[in-house]
Design a protein around this motif. Structure first.
Motif, PDB file in Angstrom:
ATOM      1  N   ARG A 326     -52.227  39.851   4.464  1.00 15.68           N
ATOM      2  CA  ARG A 326     -51.991  38.599   5.192  1.00 15.68           C
ATOM      3  C   ARG A 326     -53.159  38.277   6.130  1.00 15.68           C
ATOM      4  N   ALA A 327     -53.864  39.306   6.612  1.00 11.09           N
ATOM      5  CA  ALA A 327     -54.962  39.100   7.553  1.00 11.09           C
ATOM      6  C   ALA A 327     -56.172  38.441   6.904  1.00 11.09           C
ATOM      7  N   LEU A 328     -56.231  38.394   5.590  1.00 15.42           N
ATOM      8  CA  LEU A 328     -57.375  37.827   4.894  1.00 15.42           C
ATOM      9  C   LEU A 328     -57.279  36.299   4.830  1.00 15.42           C
ATOM     10  N   GLY A 329     -58.435  35.654   4.857  1.00 15.35           N
ATOM     11  CA  GLY A 329     -58.497  34.227   4.568  1.00 15.35           C
ATOM     12  C   GLY A 329     -57.870  33.340   5.625  1.00 15.35           C
ATOM     13  N   TYR A 330     -57.378  32.203   5.163  1.00 18.49           N
ATOM     14  CA  TYR A 330     -56.821  31.180   6.052  1.00 18.49           C
ATOM     15  C   TYR A 330     -55.381  31.496   6.439  1.00 18.49           C
ATOM     16  N   GLU A 331     -54.927  30.924   7.527  1.00 18.94           N
ATOM     17  CA  GLU A 331     -53.507  30.821   7.850  1.00 18.94           C
ATOM     18  C   GLU A 331     -53.336  29.484   8.581  1.00 18.94           C
ATOM     19  N   LEU A 332     -52.874  28.494   7.862  1.00 20.90           N
ATOM     20  CA  LEU A 332     -52.746  27.138   8.388  1.00 20.90           C
ATOM     21  C   LEU A 332     -51.351  26.917   8.942  1.00 20.90           C
ATOM     22  N   THR A 333     -51.294  26.342  10.124  1.00 20.37           N
ATOM     23  CA  THR A 333     -50.009  26.050  10.745  1.00 20.37           C
ATOM     24  C   THR A 333     -50.031  24.646  11.314  1.00 20.37           C
ATOM     25  N   VAL A 334     -48.923  23.919  11.140  1.00 19.48           N
ATOM     26  CA  VAL A 334     -48.773  22.609  11.767  1.00 19.48           C
ATOM     27  C   VAL A 334     -48.290  22.851  13.192  1.00 19.48           C
ATOM     28  N   THR A 335     -49.116  22.490  14.158  1.00 15.38           N
ATOM     29  CA  THR A 335     -48.765  22.741  15.555  1.00 15.38           C
ATOM     30  C   THR A 335     -47.869  21.655  16.134  1.00 15.38           C
TER      31      THR A 335
END
Length: 447
Positions: A326-335
């Motif tokens: 999970r730590a790899l790459g992107y993690e996009l969140t709608v704030t």
């Protein structure tokens, strides 16, 4: 009595004659939660196969060039398409490499070149014992063959949704662009082609591919200014500086430590540490800190086949490995989101270590009380290039509830995978449906 009635009449008249002031829509905060570990185009991946032991969205494979190239400009793509189709049927995208010389495997050199007398060299290293042979990479016939192949590959497969990433391959042992120890250092012979030939191969790749993302094994003066990322195939083993041949030190020396912002980084956890790295304490005899390696490389994906073999990892070891993926790459969140019956707006932040590298278009939709999508709105939104740590990116699009039946509707957002049946991109939000890919932003009322 009359005075009382008159007072009431004035009160009602004033109330009726004062227009209501509509409250302006406000930004509504959205709640964060960790995104799934099998989000598309990131995380751990196995060698191609049907595995259910660990979450993943991609699979890796090698293919000998001889399987597809039958003449100077003749190709049979069946073996390649079969591999892509098998992986796509599992809802996954492919990462792959073509090779000419893989120690311990039969030669991948096209037969017609061998028939024409292409010089080859046997070697005993890496357990090969003469099974494969190293070609003369400077032979003009081989150079022309590689250029023709790359052009044909790009013409047929650039932007193919079955493909996640392509590593350049073709040159050197395992297609890793080295022939050590036959590189003029340990051995006096140097089997690598000259920079002029390598430049031709790199330029042909860049010209052939506009959409599918490419990765080279080593940062070098020849590729530093090209639209090509990198893959570290000895990850968390020979990654961190200051040793000169370690991956990050090469990035530093070539001045490309920030290239990850526009081009992807991938690779493979060194096979010897793929399992022991997740023990507590780490039981590997030699390794580097995994989190530090991720932070310094901004890697998006890694081959970690040990997590998929047999019964896979279990218990806390499994959870540590999932956290590593999970730590790899992107993690996009709608704030935050802001909705009216005529417009939807969102703010999107990236809590990962790298951007999302593809311009998948987003869509909005209205969902009725029974859970049915009753209207869709395509958008020009994409999330590619949203950088980690930056202020949230604000996106806005017109929507309309005109023509919908009176009532309340949830407004939802998703980025569908262009691969039919592929894993949709899921946002790191509690209102994210991890199966359908729809993220609920809020609701509006159609009147």
């Amino acid at each position: 009595m009359r005075k009382a009635l008159f007072a009431l009449l004035v009160l009602f008249t004033l109330a009726a004659g004062t227009p209501a002031v509509a409250a302006r829509p406000q930004w509504t905060p959205q709640t964060y939660t960790a995104a799934p570990a099998d989000n598309p185009l990131k995380g751990f991946l196995p060698f191609a196969g049907d595995y259910e032991t660990f979450p993943h969205s991609m699979e890796w494979f090698y293919l000998p060039l001889s399987d597809v190239m039958t003449g100077p400009r003749k190709f049979d793509w069946d073996a390649f398409d079969s591999q892509l189709d098998a992986i796509a049927a599992r809802g996954h995208q492919s990462v792959f490499r073509f090779y000419l010389d893989y120690p311990g495997r039969p030669s991948g050199i096209p037969q017609y070149l061998l028939d024409e007398g292409l010089l080859t060299r046997p070697y005993p290293d890496f357990g090969n014992n003469g099974v494969s042979v190293a070609p003369d990479y400077s032979d003009p016939r081989l150079v022309a063959a590689l250029e023709n192949f790359i052009t044909a590959l790009g013409r047929r497969y650039d932007g193919d949704p079955r493909i996640g990433f392509l590593t350049l391959g073709l040159i050197g042992f395992w297609g890793e662009w080295h022939t050590w120890p036959y590189d003029g250092t340990t051995q006096p012979e140097n089997w690598m082609p000259g920079d002029d030939i390598l430049t031709r191969i790199l330029q042909r790749y860049e010209n052939a591919f506009d959409r599918t993302r490419l990765l080279a094994r080593y940062p070098s003066p020849l590729n530093k200014n090209l639209d090509i990322g990198y893959h570290d195939d000895s990850f968390a083993f020979e990654t961190l500086p200051p040793t000169s041949w370690h991956f990050v030190q090469r990035l530093i020396d070539e001045g490309v430590t920030g290239k990850w912002r526009r081009e992807p980084v991938g690779g493979e956890l060194r096979p010897e540490i793929q399992s022991c790295l997740w023990d507590q304490p780490v039981s590997c005899t030699q390794y580097e800190d995994y989190s530090e390696s991720v932070d310094q490389t901004h890697a998006s994906w890694l081959i970690n086949h040990a997590a998929f073999t047999g019964t896979g990892f279990t218990g806390e070891k499994y959870q540590r490995a999932v956290a590593g993926a999970r730590a790899l790459g992107y993690e996009l969140t709608v704030t935050a989101a802001k909705l009216t019956p005529g417009r939807a707006s969102v703010r999107i932040a990236n809590r990962g270590v790298a951007p999302f590298y593809y311009d998948w278009p987003a869509e909005l939709a209205a969902v009725d009380r029974s859970g049915h999508v009753v209207r869709r709105w395509p958008t020009r939104w994409t999330v590619d290039g949203i950088q980690p740590g930056d202020a949230p990116t604000e996106l806005s699009a017109r929507i309309t509830t005109r023509g919908l039946r009176h009532g309340r509707y949830d407004i939802v957002l998703r980025l569908p995978n262009p691969l039919p049946g592929g894993t949709p991109l899921r946002f790191a939000n509690t209102s994210q449906n991890t199966t359908s890919g729809w993220l609920t932003l809020g609701s509006v009322t159609a009147r």
